[in-house]
Design a protein around this motif. Structure first.
Motif, PDB file in Angstrom:
ATOM      1  N   ILE A 279      60.227  -4.827 117.153  1.00 19.91           N
ATOM      2  CA  ILE A 279      59.134  -4.711 116.264  1.00 19.91           C
ATOM      3  C   ILE A 279      58.541  -3.387 116.012  1.00 19.91           C
ATOM      4  O   ILE A 279      58.020  -2.966 114.870  1.00 19.91           O
ATOM      5  CB  ILE A 279      58.262  -5.700 116.643  1.00 19.91           C
ATOM      6  N   ALA A 280      58.372  -2.760 117.083  1.00 17.93           N
ATOM      7  CA  ALA A 280      57.873  -1.181 117.190  1.00 17.93           C
ATOM      8  C   ALA A 280      58.798  -0.464 116.138  1.00 17.93           C
ATOM      9  O   ALA A 280      58.152   0.459 115.414  1.00 17.93           O
ATOM     10  CB  ALA A 280      57.882  -0.688 118.357  1.00 17.93           C
ATOM     11  N   ARG A 281      60.092  -0.549 116.423  1.00 22.05           N
ATOM     12  CA  ARG A 281      60.954   0.099 115.578  1.00 22.05           C
ATOM     13  C   ARG A 281      60.637   0.135 114.043  1.00 22.05           C
ATOM     14  O   ARG A 281      60.793   0.819 113.172  1.00 22.05           O
ATOM     15  CB  ARG A 281      62.330   0.094 115.910  1.00 22.05           C
ATOM     16  N   ARG A 282      60.659  -1.275 113.698  1.00 14.74           N
ATOM     17  CA  ARG A 282      60.395  -1.694 112.362  1.00 14.74           C
ATOM     18  C   ARG A 282      58.982  -1.187 111.974  1.00 14.74           C
ATOM     19  O   ARG A 282      58.793  -0.610 110.597  1.00 14.74           O
ATOM     20  CB  ARG A 282      60.444  -3.251 112.302  1.00 14.74           C
ATOM     21  N   LEU A 283      58.155  -1.153 112.613  1.00 12.56           N
ATOM     22  CA  LEU A 283      56.691  -0.362 112.316  1.00 12.56           C
ATOM     23  C   LEU A 283      56.796   1.057 111.973  1.00 12.56           C
ATOM     24  O   LEU A 283      56.057   1.635 111.215  1.00 12.56           O
ATOM     25  CB  LEU A 283      55.613  -0.505 113.454  1.00 12.56           C
ATOM     26  N   ILE A 284      57.771   1.586 113.061  1.00 11.57           N
ATOM     27  CA  ILE A 284      57.831   3.070 112.535  1.00 11.57           C
ATOM     28  C   ILE A 284      58.524   3.451 111.269  1.00 11.57           C
ATOM     29  O   ILE A 284      58.084   4.333 110.545  1.00 11.57           O
ATOM     30  CB  ILE A 284      58.890   3.954 113.711  1.00 11.57           C
ATOM     31  N   ARG A 285      59.243   2.555 110.880  1.00 12.28           N
ATOM     32  CA  ARG A 285      60.018   2.712 109.661  1.00 12.28           C
ATOM     33  C   ARG A 285      58.907   2.276 108.352  1.00 12.28           C
ATOM     34  O   ARG A 285      58.922   3.054 107.400  1.00 12.28           O
ATOM     35  CB  ARG A 285      60.982   1.707 109.420  1.00 12.28           C
ATOM     36  N   PHE A 286      58.161   1.148 108.893  1.00  8.26           N
ATOM     37  CA  PHE A 286      57.091   1.003 107.839  1.00  8.26           C
ATOM     38  C   PHE A 286      56.161   2.080 107.424  1.00  8.26           C
ATOM     39  O   PHE A 286      55.726   2.317 106.298  1.00  8.26           O
ATOM     40  CB  PHE A 286      56.134  -0.398 108.368  1.00  8.26           C
ATOM     41  N   MET A 303      54.602   5.855 116.806  1.00  6.03           N
ATOM     42  CA  MET A 303      55.231   6.396 117.585  1.00  6.03           C
ATOM     43  C   MET A 303      54.471   6.413 119.106  1.00  6.03           C
ATOM     44  O   MET A 303      55.278   6.195 119.983  1.00  6.03           O
ATOM     45  CB  MET A 303      55.537   7.940 117.214  1.00  6.03           C
ATOM     46  N   ALA A 304      52.965   6.761 119.140  1.00  9.94           N
ATOM     47  CA  ALA A 304      52.405   6.534 120.414  1.00  9.94           C
ATOM     48  C   ALA A 304      52.437   5.014 120.828  1.00  9.94           C
ATOM     49  O   ALA A 304      52.572   4.848 121.875  1.00  9.94           O
ATOM     50  CB  ALA A 304      51.084   6.707 120.080  1.00  9.94           C
ATOM     51  N   ALA A 305      52.378   4.234 119.843  1.00 13.33           N
ATOM     52  CA  ALA A 305      52.406   2.419 120.425  1.00 13.33           C
ATOM     53  C   ALA A 305      53.913   2.243 120.891  1.00 13.33           C
ATOM     54  O   ALA A 305      53.750   1.844 121.839  1.00 13.33           O
ATOM     55  CB  ALA A 305      52.062   1.744 119.201  1.00 13.33           C
ATOM     56  N   THR A 306      55.015   2.813 120.352  1.00 12.96           N
ATOM     57  CA  THR A 306      56.035   2.726 121.065  1.00 12.96           C
ATOM     58  C   THR A 306      56.235   3.183 122.317  1.00 12.96           C
ATOM     59  O   THR A 306      56.778   2.604 123.329  1.00 12.96           O
ATOM     60  CB  THR A 306      57.283   3.193 119.942  1.00 12.96           C
ATOM     61  N   GLU A 307      55.929   4.455 122.564  1.00 16.64           N
ATOM     62  CA  GLU A 307      55.875   5.220 123.782  1.00 16.64           C
ATOM     63  C   GLU A 307      55.003   4.451 124.826  1.00 16.64           C
ATOM     64  O   GLU A 307      55.348   4.037 125.933  1.00 16.64           O
ATOM     65  CB  GLU A 307      55.252   6.735 123.516  1.00 16.64           C
ATOM     66  N   GLU A 316      51.496  -6.078 129.019  1.00 16.61           N
ATOM     67  CA  GLU A 316      50.261  -4.959 128.402  1.00 16.61           C
ATOM     68  C   GLU A 316      50.931  -4.158 127.381  1.00 16.61           C
ATOM     69  O   GLU A 316      49.965  -3.896 126.498  1.00 16.61           O
ATOM     70  CB  GLU A 316      49.940  -3.998 129.833  1.00 16.61           C
ATOM     71  N   GLY A 317      51.780  -3.774 127.240  1.00 16.19           N
ATOM     72  CA  GLY A 317      52.275  -2.911 126.132  1.00 16.19           C
ATOM     73  C   GLY A 317      52.168  -3.648 124.729  1.00 16.19           C
ATOM     74  O   GLY A 317      52.094  -2.508 123.690  1.00 16.19           O
ATOM     75  N   GLU A 318      52.321  -4.796 124.786  1.00 11.36           N
ATOM     76  CA  GLU A 318      52.245  -5.389 123.126  1.00 11.36           C
ATOM     77  C   GLU A 318      50.864  -5.271 122.755  1.00 11.36           C
ATOM     78  O   GLU A 318      50.946  -4.970 121.382  1.00 11.36           O
ATOM     79  CB  GLU A 318      52.418  -6.901 123.396  1.00 11.36           C
ATOM     80  N   LEU A 319      49.837  -4.767 123.239  1.00  7.49           N
ATOM     81  CA  LEU A 319      48.553  -4.587 122.798  1.00  7.49           C
ATOM     82  C   LEU A 319      48.455  -3.147 121.990  1.00  7.49           C
ATOM     83  O   LEU A 319      47.820  -3.053 120.930  1.00  7.49           O
ATOM     84  CB  LEU A 319      47.531  -4.415 123.860  1.00  7.49           C
ATOM     85  N   ALA A 320      49.373  -2.334 122.580  1.00 10.17           N
ATOM     86  CA  ALA A 320      49.450  -0.928 121.851  1.00 10.17           C
ATOM     87  C   ALA A 320      50.238  -1.382 120.567  1.00 10.17           C
ATOM     88  O   ALA A 320      49.926  -0.648 119.387  1.00 10.17           O
ATOM     89  CB  ALA A 320      50.138   0.153 122.523  1.00 10.17           C
ATOM     90  N   ILE A 321      51.352  -2.199 120.309  1.00 10.06           N
ATOM     91  CA  ILE A 321      51.960  -2.154 119.258  1.00 10.06           C
ATOM     92  C   ILE A 321      51.036  -3.061 118.456  1.00 10.06           C
ATOM     93  O   ILE A 321      51.056  -3.003 117.080  1.00 10.06           O
ATOM     94  CB  ILE A 321      53.121  -3.267 119.512  1.00 10.06           C
ATOM     95  N   ALA A 322      50.281  -4.123 118.757  1.00 10.60           N
ATOM     96  CA  ALA A 322      49.311  -4.620 117.720  1.00 10.60           C
ATOM     97  C   ALA A 322      48.255  -3.729 117.271  1.00 10.60           C
ATOM     98  O   ALA A 322      47.874  -3.926 116.124  1.00 10.60           O
ATOM     99  CB  ALA A 322      48.675  -6.000 118.546  1.00 10.60           C
ATOM    100  N   GLN A 323      47.922  -2.777 117.945  1.00 14.04           N
ATOM    101  CA  GLN A 323      46.967  -1.625 117.389  1.00 14.04           C
ATOM    102  C   GLN A 323      47.555  -1.006 116.380  1.00 14.04           C
ATOM    103  O   GLN A 323      46.831  -0.942 115.300  1.00 14.04           O
ATOM    104  CB  GLN A 323      46.635  -0.805 118.710  1.00 14.04           C
TER     105      GLN A 323
END
Length: 428
Positions: A279-286, A303-307, A316-323
């Protein structure tokens, strides 16, 4: 009271015992069975044709096939593609040929037909074509992707719908009548039960089997109900159509600037077991495709959310993707970069190997200087505006505009710069 577990009886699942005995008892598929629906018209004419029933689990595909055979006075044969092979198919076809000699037609129901490989699917063709069998295949997967085009061309695809709460309510009442008692649920408990069934009638009956063992007087709390019965796994397969449907829904919600819907589809994918990094990779593309330079921070956020997820992991990391997802949904949108990239690739393919103009080429050798490399080049920093207005396209190619920024977000500032440079270029 009727009991599923009476002594000296062979256990039969509730879903089997309460299987509809007539087409009128089937719920949720009126669009097919009503008088003007495809099956309604077919049954009225008395002429059955081969069908592919496409729908989610527990919507009644097998039951519908059995009742169609009964109403059409055809011999019913049933096999599962999960458990059957070439030898099993051969036996079925031989029996169908014997039925045909005796003047009887055969309705062959194939559950999970998409599980058969291409060769096995092709084996149906001659028997469908000569009328030896009326084929009804059931699948939870998109037939367009999973079935041979030859087989699809000889069948009609009917889409069965996911059961809604109103349909589950009818099944719930039918089960109460079967057991002769009310189940220990209040209105909220019943709603939770339907939510856990997730549109699957078979799953609902499986949970009701457990409920039936409790006295009606004791109303179960939602927590007790959740502990008592197993929640049905979300209908989602990371390698199948459900995967692409949900990521498409997520992408469209982001593009439509709806953070709430985007969060919902994000959660649905996580509940289905999707890898958050996908999902994070798809957000980078978006961030590049749909936000672009309308908000240059969008790519940095993703990129920061993926990292962050790679460092923290789950949960815990899913919250960064949600942000990052919310940032993208609420950012100004522009596909100008995406469109420019696609156009310029097409132009590069069409123009082949045109050389850059000589005035922008370096001339490290005497021969290159003699050939005019670098002649006439103007150093932009030496001009008053920091802009020379020279052409950087091939000499045999007219200047083209590929990038057309939108008047949104940061691209509004870029547009002003481009318009200013165009005026200077026109004066040059």
């Amino acid at each position: 009271m009727t009991s599923l577990f009476s002594q000296n009886t062979v256990y039969e699942p509730l879903a089997s015992q309460l299987r509809p005995k007539s087409l009128k008892e089937i719920v949720g598929q009126d669009h097919l069975l009503q008088e003007k629906g495809p099956l309604g018209v077919m049954l009225k004419s008395g002429k059955m044709s081969s069908l592919i029933l496409w729908g989610p689990p527990g919507c009644g595909k097998t039951t519908l096939a059995r009742l169609l055979a009964d109403n059409s006075h055809l011999v019913f044969e049933s096999i599962s593609a999960i458990e059957s092979g070439v030898a099993d198919l051969k036996k079925v076809f031989e029996r169908a040929q014997e039925h045909k000699k005796m003047g009887q037609g055969t309705l062959l129901f194939v559950d999970e037909i998409h599980r058969f490989n291409r060769t096995q699917q092709d084996s149906f063709l001659p028997f469908v074509e000569n009328g030896t069998v009326i084929l009804i295949g059931a699948t939870t997967e998109n037939p367009s992707f999973e079935l041979n085009s030859a087989l699809l061309s000889r069948t009609q695809v009917l889409v069965l719908r996911r059961l809604q709460d109103e349909h589950l309510e009818k099944m719930y009442s039918r089960a109460e009548g079967f057991f002769g008692k009310k189940f220990p649920l209040d209105v909220g408990g019943k709603d939770l039960l339907f939510a856990m069934a997730d549109g699957d009638g078979r799953s609902l009956y499986n949970m009701i089997e457990v409920l039936a063992e409790f006295p009606s007087e004791h109303s179960l709390t939602n927590e007790e109900l959740t502990q008592l019965v197993s929640r049905r796994a979300p209908l989602y397969d990371k390698n199948k159509e459900g995967h692409y449907n949900l990521i498409s829904a997520l992408h469209k919600a982001l593009r439509g600037s709806d953070p709430d819907a985007a969060l919902y589809w994000f959660a649905r994918m996580l509940e289905g077991g999707e890898d958050p990094l996908y999902i994070a990779r798809r957000l980078i593309r978006f961030a590049s495709e749909d936000v672009g330079l309308a908000d240059p921070q969008a790519l940095l956020q993703t990129m920061a959310a993926t990292e962050a997820y790679e460092r923290l992991g789950s949960p815990e990391g899913e919250l960064a993707i949600a942000q990052a997802l919310i940032y993208l949904a609420t950012a100004p949108k522009s596909n100008a970069v995406y469109k420019a990239y696609n156009q310029v690739r097409k132009s590069a393919q069409e123009t082949g190997s045109l050389m850059p103009p000589k005035h922008i080429l370096n001339a490290p050798t005497k021969l290159m200087r003699q050939e005019g490399y670098g002649d006439g080049y103007r150093y932009d920093h030496d001009t008053a505006e920091g802009f020379s207005g020279q052409s950087y396209f091939p000499e045999d190619m007219q200047r083209r505009q590929f990038y057309a920024p939108a008047e949104r977000g940061f691209e509004r500032e870029i547009l002003k710069r481009l318009e200013y440079w165009k005026k200077l270029r026109d004066k040059a």
